[in-house]
Design a protein around this motif. Structure first.
Motif, PDB file in Angstrom:
ATOM      1  N   GLY A  23       0.815  -1.211   0.000  1.00  0.00           N
ATOM      2  CA  GLY A  23       0.000   0.000   0.000  1.00  0.00           C
ATOM      3  C   GLY A  23       0.844   1.253   0.000  1.00  0.00           C
ATOM      4  N   VAL A  24       0.153   2.359   0.218  1.00  0.00           N
ATOM      5  CA  VAL A  24       0.785   3.671   0.231  1.00  0.00           C
ATOM      6  C   VAL A  24       0.323   4.399   1.490  1.00  0.00           C
ATOM      7  CG1 VAL A  24       0.956   5.887  -0.975  1.00  0.00           C
ATOM      8  CG2 VAL A  24       0.830   3.760  -2.278  1.00  0.00           C
ATOM      9  N   TYR A  25       1.258   5.030   2.188  1.00  0.00           N
ATOM     10  CA  TYR A  25       0.946   5.822   3.369  1.00  0.00           C
ATOM     11  C   TYR A  25       1.669   7.155   3.248  1.00  0.00           C
ATOM     12  CZ  TYR A  25       0.587   7.269   8.236  1.00  0.00           C
ATOM     13  OH  TYR A  25       0.330   7.978   9.380  1.00  0.00           O
ATOM     14  N   ASN A  26       0.933   8.266   3.270  1.00  0.00           N
ATOM     15  CA  ASN A  26       1.507   9.610   3.117  1.00  0.00           C
ATOM     16  C   ASN A  26       2.384   9.716   1.869  1.00  0.00           C
ATOM     17  OD1 ASN A  26       0.287  10.769   5.328  1.00  0.00           O
ATOM     18  ND2 ASN A  26       1.985  10.368   6.706  1.00  0.00           N
ATOM     19  N   GLY A  27       1.961   9.082   0.776  1.00  0.00           N
ATOM     20  CA  GLY A  27       2.688   9.163  -0.481  1.00  0.00           C
ATOM     21  C   GLY A  27       3.890   8.243  -0.588  1.00  0.00           C
ATOM     22  N   LEU A  28       4.127   7.424   0.428  1.00  0.00           N
ATOM     23  CA  LEU A  28       5.275   6.516   0.421  1.00  0.00           C
ATOM     24  C   LEU A  28       4.800   5.069   0.365  1.00  0.00           C
ATOM     25  CD1 LEU A  28       7.424   8.136   3.241  1.00  0.00           C
ATOM     26  CD2 LEU A  28       7.682   8.428   0.775  1.00  0.00           C
ATOM     27  N   ALA A  29       5.519   4.242  -0.388  1.00  0.00           N
ATOM     28  CA  ALA A  29       5.181   2.824  -0.475  1.00  0.00           C
ATOM     29  C   ALA A  29       5.430   2.148   0.868  1.00  0.00           C
ATOM     30  CB  ALA A  29       6.017   2.154  -1.553  1.00  0.00           C
ATOM     31  N   VAL A  30       4.541   1.245   1.234  1.00  0.00           N
ATOM     32  CA  VAL A  30       4.710   0.425   2.429  1.00  0.00           C
ATOM     33  C   VAL A  30       5.007  -0.990   1.944  1.00  0.00           C
ATOM     34  CG1 VAL A  30       3.621  -0.507   4.505  1.00  0.00           C
ATOM     35  CG2 VAL A  30       3.109   1.836   3.759  1.00  0.00           C
ATOM     36  N   LEU A  31       6.124  -1.541   2.407  1.00  0.00           N
ATOM     37  CA  LEU A  31       6.523  -2.887   2.023  1.00  0.00           C
ATOM     38  C   LEU A  31       6.173  -3.869   3.131  1.00  0.00           C
ATOM     39  CD1 LEU A  31      10.096  -2.157   0.614  1.00  0.00           C
ATOM     40  CD2 LEU A  31       7.919  -2.209  -0.624  1.00  0.00           C
ATOM     41  N   MET A  32       5.928  -5.120   2.729  1.00  0.00           N
ATOM     42  CA  MET A  32       5.715  -6.195   3.696  1.00  0.00           C
ATOM     43  C   MET A  32       6.645  -7.346   3.321  1.00  0.00           C
ATOM     44  SD  MET A  32       2.351  -8.569   4.449  1.00  0.00           S
ATOM     45  CE  MET A  32       1.398  -7.378   5.376  1.00  0.00           C
ATOM     46  N   ASP A  33       7.225  -7.986   4.335  1.00  0.00           N
ATOM     47  CA  ASP A  33       8.017  -9.172   4.017  1.00  0.00           C
ATOM     48  C   ASP A  33       7.117 -10.407   4.130  1.00  0.00           C
ATOM     49  OD1 ASP A  33       8.625 -10.802   6.611  1.00  0.00           O
ATOM     50  OD2 ASP A  33       9.093  -8.761   7.214  1.00  0.00           O
ATOM     51  N   ARG A  34       7.345 -11.355   3.245  1.00  0.00           N
ATOM     52  CA  ARG A  34       6.522 -12.572   3.201  1.00  0.00           C
ATOM     53  C   ARG A  34       6.778 -13.491   4.400  1.00  0.00           C
ATOM     54  NH1 ARG A  34       4.070 -12.570  -1.689  1.00  0.00           N
ATOM     55  NH2 ARG A  34       5.180 -11.594  -3.417  1.00  0.00           N
ATOM     56  N   GLU A  35       7.971 -13.414   4.956  1.00  0.00           N
ATOM     57  CA  GLU A  35       8.347 -14.334   6.020  1.00  0.00           C
ATOM     58  C   GLU A  35       7.646 -14.043   7.348  1.00  0.00           C
ATOM     59  OE1 GLU A  35      10.873 -14.853   2.726  1.00  0.00           O
ATOM     60  OE2 GLU A  35      10.369 -12.990   3.750  1.00  0.00           O
ATOM     61  N   THR A  36       7.545 -12.769   7.746  1.00  0.00           N
ATOM     62  CA  THR A  36       6.953 -12.431   9.050  1.00  0.00           C
ATOM     63  C   THR A  36       5.740 -11.520   8.933  1.00  0.00           C
ATOM     64  OG1 THR A  36       8.278 -10.436   9.433  1.00  0.00           O
ATOM     65  CG2 THR A  36       9.251 -12.554  10.105  1.00  0.00           C
ATOM     66  N   ARG A  37       5.457 -11.061   7.726  1.00  0.00           N
ATOM     67  CA  ARG A  37       4.359 -10.119   7.461  1.00  0.00           C
ATOM     68  C   ARG A  37       4.552  -8.797   8.209  1.00  0.00           C
ATOM     69  NH1 ARG A  37       0.545 -12.106   4.424  1.00  0.00           N
ATOM     70  NH2 ARG A  37      -1.120 -10.766   5.185  1.00  0.00           N
ATOM     71  N   SER A  38       5.816  -8.425   8.420  1.00  0.00           N
ATOM     72  CA  SER A  38       6.148  -7.141   9.031  1.00  0.00           C
ATOM     73  C   SER A  38       6.105  -6.049   7.969  1.00  0.00           C
ATOM     74  CB  SER A  38       7.558  -7.199   9.636  1.00  0.00           C
ATOM     75  OG  SER A  38       7.616  -8.132  10.685  1.00  0.00           O
ATOM     76  N   TYR A  39       5.808  -4.811   8.380  1.00  0.00           N
ATOM     77  CA  TYR A  39       5.765  -3.660   7.477  1.00  0.00           C
ATOM     78  C   TYR A  39       7.083  -2.901   7.552  1.00  0.00           C
ATOM     79  CZ  TYR A  39       0.664  -4.220   7.201  1.00  0.00           C
ATOM     80  OH  TYR A  39      -0.600  -4.697   6.989  1.00  0.00           O
TER      81      TYR A  39
END
Length: 94
Positions: A23-39
């Motif tokens: 997703g996007v938050y305040n115009g910045l991409a938010v990444l998630m890792d597949r291993e722990t589902r951390s942002y």
């Protein structure tokens, strides 16, 4: 939307992690890792939410070059390219 390029080593405690944009938050991409589902913050490489909160990926120096120059320097490099790229002039302004 932010168009900043960054380069990080996707190793956390010696284990490779795999990232995707959720997703996007305040115009910045938010990444998630597949291993722990951390942002993760895609600019700083810091985990901002989840089991790895506070961890940070190692940042790499990011140079500006063409795909051809990159392939000359790193012959085994794999590039993700658009099959139908658009030039800046092909976008309409509001």
């Amino acid at each position: 939307m932010c168009h900043t390029g960054t380069s990080m080593v996707p190793l956390i405690d010696g284990e490779e992690h795999h990232f995707f944009c959720v997703g996007v938050y305040n115009g910045l991409a938010v990444l998630m890792d597949r291993e722990t589902r951390s942002y993760w913050n895609h600019i700083t490489g810091e985990c901002v939410h989840g089991p790895l909160k506070g961890e940070k990926m190692e940042m790499l120096l990011l140079g500006q070059m063409t795909a051809g120059q990159a392939l000359d320097q790193w012959p085994d490099l794999q590039l993700a390219c658009q099959s139908n790229p658009r030039s800046a002039g092909s976008y309409s302004s509001p």
